[in-house]
Design an enzyme around this catalytic site. Structure first.
Site, PDB file in Angstrom:
ATOM      1  N   GLU A 149       0.870  -1.183   0.000  1.00 27.54           N
ATOM      2  CA  GLU A 149       0.000   0.000   0.000  1.00 27.54           C
ATOM      3  C   GLU A 149       0.900   1.223   0.000  1.00 27.54           C
ATOM      4  O   GLU A 149       1.960   1.234   0.628  1.00 27.54           O
ATOM      5  CB  GLU A 149      -0.888   0.010   1.239  1.00 27.54           C
ATOM      6  N   CYS A 185      -6.434   0.947   2.696  1.00 29.43           N
ATOM      7  CA  CYS A 185      -7.401   2.044   2.591  1.00 29.43           C
ATOM      8  C   CYS A 185      -7.232   2.842   1.309  1.00 29.43           C
ATOM      9  O   CYS A 185      -8.197   3.424   0.811  1.00 29.43           O
ATOM     10  CB  CYS A 185      -7.281   2.954   3.804  1.00 29.43           C
ATOM     11  N   ASN A 217     -12.322  -3.370   0.894  1.00 27.76           N
ATOM     12  CA  ASN A 217     -11.223  -3.414   1.860  1.00 27.76           C
ATOM     13  C   ASN A 217     -11.775  -3.109   3.238  1.00 27.76           C
ATOM     14  O   ASN A 217     -12.160  -1.975   3.496  1.00 27.76           O
ATOM     15  CB  ASN A 217     -10.161  -2.375   1.506  1.00 27.76           C
ATOM     16  N   GLU A 218     -11.860  -4.089   4.067  1.00 26.17           N
ATOM     17  CA  GLU A 218     -12.343  -3.977   5.450  1.00 26.17           C
ATOM     18  C   GLU A 218     -13.446  -2.922   5.600  1.00 26.17           C
ATOM     19  O   GLU A 218     -13.412  -2.098   6.509  1.00 26.17           O
ATOM     20  CB  GLU A 218     -11.188  -3.732   6.437  1.00 26.17           C
TER      21      GLU A 218
HETATM   22  O1  AHR Z   1      -2.207  -1.501   6.784  1.00 26.89           O
HETATM   23  C1  AHR Z   1      -2.557  -0.199   7.110  1.00 26.89           C
HETATM   24  C2  AHR Z   1      -4.056   0.035   7.065  1.00 26.89           C
HETATM   25  O2  AHR Z   1      -4.689  -0.777   7.998  1.00 26.89           O
HETATM   26  C3  AHR Z   1      -4.727  -0.317   5.777  1.00 26.89           C
HETATM   27  O3  AHR Z   1      -4.683   0.697   4.864  1.00 26.89           O
HETATM   28  C4  AHR Z   1      -6.132  -0.559   6.186  1.00 26.89           C
HETATM   29  O4  AHR Z   1      -6.777  -1.458   5.334  1.00 26.89           O
HETATM   30  C5  AHR Z   1      -6.014  -1.036   7.603  1.00 26.89           C
HETATM   31  O5  AHR Z   1      -6.854  -0.367   8.431  1.00 26.89           O
END
Ligand code: AHR
Length: 861
Positions: free
Chosen positions: A262, A463, A591-592
């Site tokens: 990321e 995120c 994503n979550e």
């Molecule tokens: O890994 C860091 C963050 O943690 C990611 O962007 C998110 O998906 C999670 O909350």
């Protein structure tokens, strides 16, 4: 006889104890529901109970059974003035205010006050705020929610009818019709406002038990090596015998250990993406940092050495890159300086490609000199470009060879005549990149990742994938093609992403590492913590635009896999330089996310469209950011309903969680959706990446291997962090402009990634003692790699004492030559490194597991 008497007495006391308790136990009690207001602190729904409705017993003393999930971390996510209401069907409904200015209502429901379902945030589109909402019932399953509002600075009241799935338009009501049914109660010496309910006493017991269980769990989670000296005082070395049970071996996933990438902590621009010029496109914007940094704008990292620097957008190189630099000096040659990402690191003898879009407004021909220099003004290399006459943008390029190794050089662009010059996409790019790719990756960082031998690479987040508000959702199509046509954007970690490292580069990198690509795309909803988008931030892409969004995702599959001649997107891929298919097999959707009705509607649409057109593609869904709770339950519910191939789980937890949840996946349905543990890491106070966190992750990896028939993939997160530019700790790989700093956690991932198995062999374990706390801290795993014909045995010792392990390998022949790797040290050590040696396993001599260690034996069969 003695025994019988004892049994009788025990029964007697148990029965009398029980009946006494039953006699004292009321049938019903009063329950007070409230949410304490504590400034900016996040509070949630708390309860107190009472026999008389006068004196209250706090549960917890203040345990929150549900939190509001609306808005940004810190500033928002408040549950203000909750109002609890018991529906006719036994369902508990809760409404609350979110803040003092948005016209948004919040709702959640629960069957038992302990488990709370999806939250919804309907916009009331009336009034300026929703204050003190109350629920009343008009008929079965139908409710009326009323609230006060100070719209137009007048005291007004509104109400709407709802079944809590659909919400009618609000109606203005007379102020007198609104009745605030909240009461005040003293709880633990503080006056609180809330609602009172008469409930059966088992409802109160349910709450008390849930709170006690949560408290017990948190004591387990808090166990760490720092208190091991008390926990294991006097513990003698432990002996164990491990005997593989070959007959019970099973197939496991051969993709178990991968990597998560990321753009967080400057992992992309200023990190893995090898560009050395910061803000090369002059597109940095104060909004990148929410207008909180007065030095963050189109000129960041640039300064005029001589003359003046202005930013213009009248006729840009490309509409996606609207800003460019105007450098002017009437008294001599103007100079523009870039300081890179905290300096530009160059190496003696290495070549750097310089390029820029250039235009001279006077339309005369000219010359641009590029110069690298160190802090003392020493010139480290130069290049020159002839600018032809004319008013159109021209892309020019040259090469600089550095004559010295310097960590913090700066780049000067000298316009060799007085007057004005326009510049954009100013780039200085090392020729030496990972696999020497153009527009490629910083070789040392990419190599560190490739060395882990990740079986797949997830990108572009985290995120970043679902973005800060709908407008910030990562759209793959704007990250491919010529760099000047890509769309730079705000990075939700409060900086800027050029998208120079875009989908093409990610796919290329996967191919170069031999890793399966795993792109993750937003499920049509942005991050649940979005700060952008106002009341709509928890909503999704409007349904009217969803067809186009779904098509974008289908197009990605065609772009990755489609025929280079017969498909539109396949042709575009080929034009970028990759005629061969990228062979995409997996795609992550979401994503979550906060699992709401809005999420489910959009996820289902995307899932069905992919499965219809590309049934062979495995879709990875999502189950929120925790290992339990509403999003987890609801996310898995959707997975079961739709038959989603895999679910992406996330949890960042302390070492104690890994120690006490070793059977977490043992209970999973073997025939349901598979698990992708997409983000996990062990977190201690202070958030170090040290030996203790690394060993607890190794322990978990052993458990993942044992469950490798259900858990198909896993990736530690986050991966990279640039020192001095870090938003999140711990990370796996820290770096500066010149160094790569590997962590104990990295070595664990590296070890498992380099010794993968595709068959799991259970073992019988005999311990010298039976203390559960001791046994839980010794973890083993045996896997076989049927391709290399190797047996891999792993053992984690999370005890402060040595463990002797007898490896009973009679069943396996030809195991004389063994590669043994040990990672050990002080649990707080952040620099522990593994040591590898060739050994001979001795039949009757136990192997030694040092205190706090991971040992891996790699046995060629
Ligand atoms: O890994 C860091 C963050 O943690 C990611 O962007 C998110 O998906 C999670 O909350």
């Amino acid at each position: 006889m003695k025994q019988l008497t004892a049994l009788f007495l025990l029964c007697f006391f148990t029965i009398t104890g029980k009946s006494q308790r039953a006699a004292n136990r009321p049938d019903s009690a009063y329950l007070f529901a409230y949410s304490p207001e504590r400034g900016n602190a996040r509070t949630g729904l708390a309860f107190a109970w009472s026999n008389d409705g006068i004196s209250w017993n706090a549960i917890g003393p203040e345990h929150y059974f549900v939190y509001s999930d609306y808005g940004t971390w810190g500033a928002q996510k408040k549950m203000l003035k909750p109002f609890l209401f018991a529906g006719d069907d036994g369902t508990w409904h809760l409404v609350w205010s979110l803040n003092a200015n948005e016209n948004v209502l919040a709702h959640a429901a629960s069957p038992d006050l302990v488990y709370w379902g999806r939250q919804s945030y309907p916009q009331t589109s009336m009034g300026s705020n929703v204050a003190d909402p109350v629920i009343s019932s008009s008929s079965i399953g139908k409710y009326v929610v009323s609230w006060r509002s100070n719209a137009n600075n007048a005291n007004q009241a509104f109400s709407l009818a709802t079944d809590f799935k659909t919400f009618a338009s609000p109606q203005k009501i007379n102020a007198g019709e609104y009745i605030n049914k909240r009461v005040e109660a003293m709880v633990s010496g503080h006056k609180q406002t809330g609602t009172v309910h008469k409930v059966a006493f088992n409802r109160v017991e349910g709450l008390l038990n849930a709170q006690k269980n949560a408290q017990y769990q948190s004591t387990l989670l808090a166990e760490s090596a720092a208190t091991d000296h008390q926990r294991f005082a006097g513990l003698k070395p432990v002996d164990i015998t491990l005997t593989p049970i070959r007959a019970k071996s099973k197939k496991i996933s051969d993709l178990l250990v991968g990597a998560f990438f990321e753009d967080i902590n400057y992992a992309a621009d200023g990190g893995l993406y090898a560009e050395l010029v910061q803000n090369r496109d002059f597109e940095y914007h104060p909004a990148d940092k929410k207008y909180r940094d007065k030095n963050w704008n189109h000129q960041t990292a640039w300064r005029p050495g001589l003359g003046t620097l202005a930013i213009d957008s009248v006729s840009p190189v490309h509409p996606n890159n609207p800003h460019y630099a105007v450098l002017s000096y009437d008294l001599g040659k103007p100079v523009l300086v870039n300081e890179g990402f905290g300096g530009i690191a160059v190496k003696a003898g290495e070549k750097y490609d310089c390029s820029a879009f250039v235009r001279i407004p006077s339309a005369k021909a000219g010359q641009l000199t590029w110069r690298l220099s160190d802090k003392n003004g020493n010139i480290l290399g130069t290049a020159s470009m002839k600018i032809p006459a004319g008013t159109n943008w021209k892309k020019l390029s040259a090469v600089i060879t550095a004559n010295a190794t310097v960590a913090d050089a700066s780049l000067e662009l000298i316009f060799e005549q007085q007057g004005s010059i326009h510049l954009d996409m100013v780039s200085l790019f090392p020729q030496k990149t990972f696999k020497n790719r153009k527009n490629g990756l910083r070789a040392d960082l990419a190599q560190a990742l490739a060395d882990m031998k990740p079986k797949f690479l997830r990108f572009p987040g985290g995120c970043v994938a679902h973005g800060d508000g709908i407008a910030n959702i990562y759209r793959w199509k704007t990250t491919i093609g010529p760099l000047e046509a890509r769309k730079p954007m705000r990075n939700m970690w409060n900086y800027h992403q050029t998208t120079g490292l875009g989908y093409y580069e990610y796919f290329q990198f996967c191919e170069d590492m031999g890793a399966e690509p795993l792109p993750v795309l937003a499920a049509g909803v942005p991050c649940q913590n979005s700060s952008d988008g106002g009341a709509g931030q928890q909503c999704g892409i409007p349904m009217a635009d969803m067809d186009e969004y779904v098509q974008d995702i289908l197009d990605l599959i065609e772009w990755a896999n489609g025929d280079a001649k017969t498909t539109h997107w396949g042709r575009l891929r080929a034009a970028s330089g990759h005629p061969k298919s990228f062979n995409l097999k997996y795609i992550g959707i979401g994503n979550e996310d906060l699992i709401t009705d809005i999420f489910e509607e959009r996820f289902t649409m995307i899932f069905n469209a992919i499965k219809k057109k590309y049934p062979e593609i495995k879709v990875v869904g999502t189950s929120g950011p925790f290992y339990e709770g509403t999003d987890y339950v609801e996310g898995w519910g959707i997975a079961r309903k739709l038959g989603v191939d895999m679910i992406d789980e996330h949890y960042y937890v302390p070492p104690g969680w890994f120690i006490h949840n070793q059977d977490y996946y043992d209970k999973y349905d073997r025939n349901g959706s598979k698990v992708y543990l997409g983000e996990y890491a062990s977190h201690l106070p202070g958030r170090p990446n040290n030996l203790e966190t690394a060993l607890s992750e190794a322990l978990h990896l052993n458990n993942l291997e044992r469950n490798g028939d259900v858990v198909a993939m896993s990736s530690y997160a986050p991966l990279f962090a640039k020192e001095g530019f870090t938003q999140w700790n711990p990370d796996l790989i820290y770096f500066t402009n010149t160094e790569v700093k590997l962590t104990p956690g990295y070595y664990v991932q590296h070890l498992y990634g380099n010794t993968p198995g595709d068959e799991y062999i259970p073992a019988d374990l005999q311990y010298s003692g039976n203390d559960a706390g001791v046994i839980k801290r010794i973890s083993t795993s045996i896997v076989k790699n049927t391709k290399t014909n190797e047996l891999i045995i792993r053992a984690v010792n999370l005890l402060p004492v040595t463990t002797h392990i007898r490896l009973n390998l009679d069943d396996f022949s030809g195991n004389s030559k063994v590669q043994k790797t040990i990672l050990t040290g002080n649990p707080a050590d952040r620099k522990a490194k593994p040591l590898t040696s060739e050994i001979q396993l001795q039949a009757n001599t136990p192997e030694i597991l040092p205190p706090y260690s991971l040992t891996v034996w790699r046995i060629r069969l």
